[in-house]
Design a protein around this motif. Structure first.
Motif, PDB file in Angstrom:
ATOM      1  N   ALA A  77      34.388  54.995  27.601  1.00 39.70           N
ATOM      2  CA  ALA A  77      34.514  53.531  27.608  1.00 39.70           C
ATOM      3  C   ALA A  77      34.954  53.083  28.987  1.00 39.70           C
ATOM      4  CB  ALA A  77      35.507  53.058  26.554  1.00 39.70           C
ATOM      5  N   LEU A 100      45.233  51.325  22.641  1.00 42.02           N
ATOM      6  CA  LEU A 100      43.978  51.803  22.078  1.00 42.02           C
ATOM      7  C   LEU A 100      44.269  52.726  20.905  1.00 42.02           C
ATOM      8  CD1 LEU A 100      40.856  52.734  24.054  1.00 42.02           C
ATOM      9  CD2 LEU A 100      41.716  54.439  22.471  1.00 42.02           C
ATOM     10  N   THR A 136      39.719  54.871  15.868  1.00 39.46           N
ATOM     11  CA  THR A 136      38.582  53.947  15.940  1.00 39.46           C
ATOM     12  C   THR A 136      38.054  53.793  17.361  1.00 39.46           C
ATOM     13  OG1 THR A 136      40.079  52.063  16.223  1.00 39.46           O
ATOM     14  CG2 THR A 136      39.510  52.681  13.985  1.00 39.46           C
ATOM     15  N   ARG A 137      38.837  54.266  18.353  1.00 37.02           N
ATOM     16  CA  ARG A 137      38.486  54.177  19.781  1.00 37.02           C
ATOM     17  C   ARG A 137      38.236  52.727  20.201  1.00 37.02           C
ATOM     18  NH1 ARG A 137      34.439  59.039  18.564  1.00 37.02           N
ATOM     19  NH2 ARG A 137      36.028  60.623  18.206  1.00 37.02           N
ATOM     20  N   ARG A 138      39.068  51.853  19.677  1.00 40.47           N
ATOM     21  CA  ARG A 138      38.995  50.436  20.019  1.00 40.47           C
ATOM     22  C   ARG A 138      40.332  49.985  20.593  1.00 40.47           C
ATOM     23  NH1 ARG A 138      34.786  47.485  17.686  1.00 40.47           N
ATOM     24  NH2 ARG A 138      33.492  48.661  16.215  1.00 40.47           N
TER      25      ARG A 138
END
Length: 869
Positions: A534, A564, A568-570
């Protein structure tokens, strides 16, 4: 749901009205032992023990010489102590132009105000104390009355006072040394100059010390000369010279050996034989900085030294050659710490890496548990031969390290990277030394590029693997037990820019890396395959993972913070508010708070569930590194140009703290760093100025009509109502208790010719019955009467309050007594059901209504079915 009956006292904005911290309170400082001021040695007549006093910031410490254990810490002054002295009863300390006298090594009992310049010399003098300021004004104070007894003014150009001493047996006389090199002997009582010593033309006087012999004084000069002079006949007895610069301290042995010790600005100590007039030994690198103070213990072969390197050392002279060996030591960092982290899960040890190149462990419990793991070295044997001053094998200071206790008993458990150095070192906490391995990538083993160095490190939870990030973008994995290289991430390198952060999750499934080019990447730990990548909006400057919750904190170069979720890697939270570089971050143990420290001198606490700033406080020096205790009780911080580690207690553990979001225009006020003495927590909301802003908030019985409100009763009052019969059955004794038969003092006999003992009378002759008389229960209870009255008044508050005050057994008895077969009536049973209906309609005491109704239905459910009308 809401819970009634609580009361909270807080200020608007979640903090105090004065702008301080509502969440953290200054507790104490660790690792501060000594500064550039000479120590003071005292003898306690009643204890028959020597005590050592050293200045540490705004307070002074008292140690016993026997074990070098801390005995007392004085109350803090308003500024750092600049001069320290002591007599038999009092301790004198000064800052600026004020002189303070302390009693019992603790509290200030006298303050002497009269100087216009800063005081730099002190001399206790019987019932008086003498102070000299930088304007060359000498004042003799009366200790008890705090009045000036005498004032002398000297011309700086002719006689600038640089040293002061009271010669033994010289009544009412003091000896003054000057920067011009001359001496003056004064009678304080008559205010007369008795004699002037012209000097030796070798520079100014730095120190004066009384020799064991009467009339003899040792004079230390700026040129490095030591003059042993007889002041009675103005005759120089002997002269010595040191090539290490000005003489900083002088002391004489008094245990029968004619030896004089002299200190130097570079940390060496010279030992001179006064009979043979020659140098007998050198103690090199006794301190890494100038020797501030030096004192031989009276009648013992012990030498006490202290220096600006934050160390107190006691040397014993019990070996051949006349040199001393180190007996006891108390030392902290001699240069400011660069990184601090809690070690272990009990929150009792803090590992600290300093600019002096050492790695040390400080205990939050007691100083005797402190450890020093030493300095990093390329080759230990060569370093020992060369000594501290000329050690070319010493490694640069540690910039980052990671620690894990899982396998520290088996092999090294600490990995560290050094400033501008490509090789990372392992350390062993159990052995308190540098470890066995030096980890370096194979690609850089032959050539040594100057611009390649390790930037970040991490160690897995199991303690088996270390992950190292380099400035070139490479990320390598090593085995901690063997030191073998186990692989690297990416085909050639993991990132295009320098690695700013590495982290491994708690199950060794993922490795997260952050690069200066702005990318954050997720890798499989074992196969080292790229899983996810990302692009961040700004280049990351630091990264921290809370392994238990899987929350990753990322600090950016634009002074923002991103949070972060690695599952969910969000990005789940974004914070902004710092105005300068973010130096360090730490999570609370439960992962609810993220605490950040910045070069804008603020420490901010962010609440992750609500996404708000809940606490902020401003310091006079920026925090370089911070770490939260695994138990959540303390926050530790280290600061710019400060040798100490400061502990801040978490107020939420021992008091009610309302953590409300701070407004956007919140401006914190500067708060002082805590002192070395554990501070008593002060209620920051108690100031008269802020009393108008305080809110006395009492929670109502019910916040909203739509909400279900629980009672404030404990679970033991209602949770086991349905299981009372089971509990009574379990608690029922297996057999009734037997009363032991006691023999009478005189055994009764039956009258007659033949003596016979009388038979024992039966206690239970059948008159007493175990059947309960129901007439006793015929009397109506208060609860029953209140329910009867409620049939007409429809007011059920009184019977409910009676039930709340009863225990489980009493409640069962009352409910069973409502039935007609137990002396009650059907109408009263209907009244009880209306009571339950009222509780359910108002949604108050919801769990009590459920428990009471369940018990009533269990006991009298069949009767209700028969009387449905």
């Amino acid at each position: 749901m809401s819970r009634a009956g609580s009361a909270v006292r807080a200020a608007p904005g979640g903090g105090s009205g004065s702008g301080g911290s509502a969440l953290f309170s200054g507790f104490r400082a660790l690792g501060l032992y000594s500064n550039h001021l000479p120590h003071v040695l005292r003898y306690h007549q009643r204890h028959r023990e020597f005590y050592l006093l050293t200045a540490a910031g705004r307070s002074f410490h008292t140690y016993n010489v026997k074990k070098l254990g801390i005995v007392a810490v004085s109350n803090a002054l308003l500024q750092d102590i600049t001069c320290l002295a002591a007599d038999r009863m009092l301790v004198f300390a000064s800052y600026g132009n004020l002189l303070h006298a302390f009693a019992r090594n603790k509290e200030v009992v006298h303050i002497y105000d009269g100087h216009k310049g800063e005081i730099h010399l002190l001399q206790p003098f019987g019932d008086h104390v003498i102070s000299v300021d930088i304007d060359n004004v000498l004042i003799v104070w009366d200790v008890q009355s705090e009045e000036e007894y005498l004032q002398l003014n000297f011309d700086k150009a002719v006689f600038a006072v640089s040293a002061i001493m009271h010669p033994s047996t010289y009544l009412n006389k003091i000896l003054l040394g000057s920067e011009q090199g001359s001496l003056q002997l004064w009678n304080v009582k008559s205010n007369k100059l008795l004699y002037s010593f012209p000097g030796w033309g070798l520079g100014g006087v730095t120190t004066l010390e009384q020799a064991p012999a009467v009339d003899v004084v040792a004079i230390g000069l700026v040129s490095g000369h030591i003059i042993v002079h007889n002041i009675k006949f103005d005759e120089t007895l002997m002269k010595f010279q040191q090539d290490w610069g000005p003489i900083t301290a002088i002391s004489f042995r008094t245990d029968g050996h004619p030896v004089m010790a002299a200190g130097s600005p570079i940390g060496h100590i010279a030992l001179w034989d006064l009979e043979e007039k020659k140098l007998i030994s050198q103690m090199r690198n006794a301190h890494s900085t100038a020797i501030a103070g030096m004192s031989f213990v009276q009648g013992e072969p012990l030498l006490v030294t202290n220096g600006a390197d934050n160390a107190i050392k006691i040397w014993i002279f019990d070996g051949p050659g006349g040199g001393g060996r180190l007996l006891r030591c108390r030392m902290g960092h001699s240069a400011p710490p660069t990184k601090i982290r809690y070690h272990g899960q009990n929150g009792q040890q803090i590992l600290s890496a300093g600019q002096d190149g050492t790695l040390q462990s400080f205990s939050t419990v007691h100083e005797r548990f402190n450890k020093s793991l030493g300095r990093g070295s390329i080759n230990k044997k060569k370093s020992k031969r060369k000594g501290l001053q000329y050690d070319t094998m010493a490694l640069p200071p540690i910039t980052a390290f990671a620690t894990e206790i899982a396998r520290q008993n088996d092999w090294d458990g600490i990995i560290a990277c050094h400033q501008g150095y490509i090789t990372c070192t392992t350390w062993n906490y159990q052995k308190t030394s540098m470890g066995a391995h030096k980890l370096k990538p194979k690609a850089f083993s032959k050539n040594k590029p100057l611009d390649v160095y390790a930037t970040v490190v991490d160690i897995t939870t199991c303690g088996n693997f270390a992950v190292i990030g380099l400035s070139t973008g490479h990320v390598d994995v090593y085995n901690m037990q063997s030191g073998i290289h186990r692989g690297h991430y990416g085909k050639e390198k993991a990132h295009e820019g320098a690695i700013r952060g590495v982290a491994v999750d708690g199950l060794n499934q993922l490795t997260i890396t952050a690069g200066s080019e702005g990318f954050i990447k997720f890798w499989k730990f074992k196969t080292m395959d790229l899983v996810y990548s990302a692009n961040l909006s700004s280049s990351p400057s630091a990264m921290l993972l809370h392994r238990d919750s899987g929350i990753l904190g990322i600090a950016s170069d634009d002074f923002g913070i991103s949070v972060l979720d690695i599952e969910t890697r969000r990005i789940v939270r974004k914070f902004s508010g710092h105005h300068s570089q973010i130096n360090d971050m730490t999570f609370s143990p439960d992962g609810r708070w993220l605490i950040t420290a910045s070069m804008d001198c603020t420490i901010k606490t962010w609440d992750l569930p609500s996404g708000c700033l809940i606490d902020c406080f401003l310091l006079d020096s920026a925090a370089i590194s911070i770490s939260m205790s695994p138990t959540g009780d303390f926050l530790a911080s280290s600061h710019v140009d400060d040798l100490g580690i400061y502990l801040w207690s978490n107020r939420s553990l021992y008091s009610l703290v309302s953590l409300r979001p701070l407004p956007a225009d919140y401006e914190p006020s500067v708060i002082m760093l805590p002192g070395t003495c554990p501070a008593q927590d002060v209620d920051i909301t108690g100031d008269e100025e802020t009393s108008d802003e305080m809110i006395d908030y009492n929670s109502p019985e019910q916040l909203e009509e739509q909400l279900v409100t629980l009672s404030s009763l404990s679970e033991s009052r209602w949770k086991n109502l349905l299981n009372l019969d089971v509990i009574k059955k379990k608690n029922k004794p297996r057999e009734p208790p037997k009363v032991p038969k006691s023999a009478p003092f005189f055994i009764p006999t039956v009258p007659g010719l033949i003596p016979r003992y009388a038979a024992a009378k039966q206690e239970n002759d059948g008159q007493q019955s175990k059947v309960v008389n129901l007439g006793v229960l015929a009397q109506k209870s208060d609860f029953y009467v209140q329910l009867e009255e409620a049939l007409s008044s429809n007011e059920y508050k009184s019977p409910l309050n009676i039930l709340k005050e009863m225990g489980p057994s009493s409640i069962e008895t009352e409910l069973r007594g409502l039935a007609p077969d137990a002396g009650g009536s059907v109408e009263v049973m209907k009244s009880f059901l209306r009571l339950i209906g009222t509780m359910l309609n108002t949604k108050c005491d919801f769990e009590l209504a459920q428990a009471y109704l369940a018990l009533f239905l269990k006991a009298k459910g069949s009767l209700l079915c028969r009387n449905r009308n």
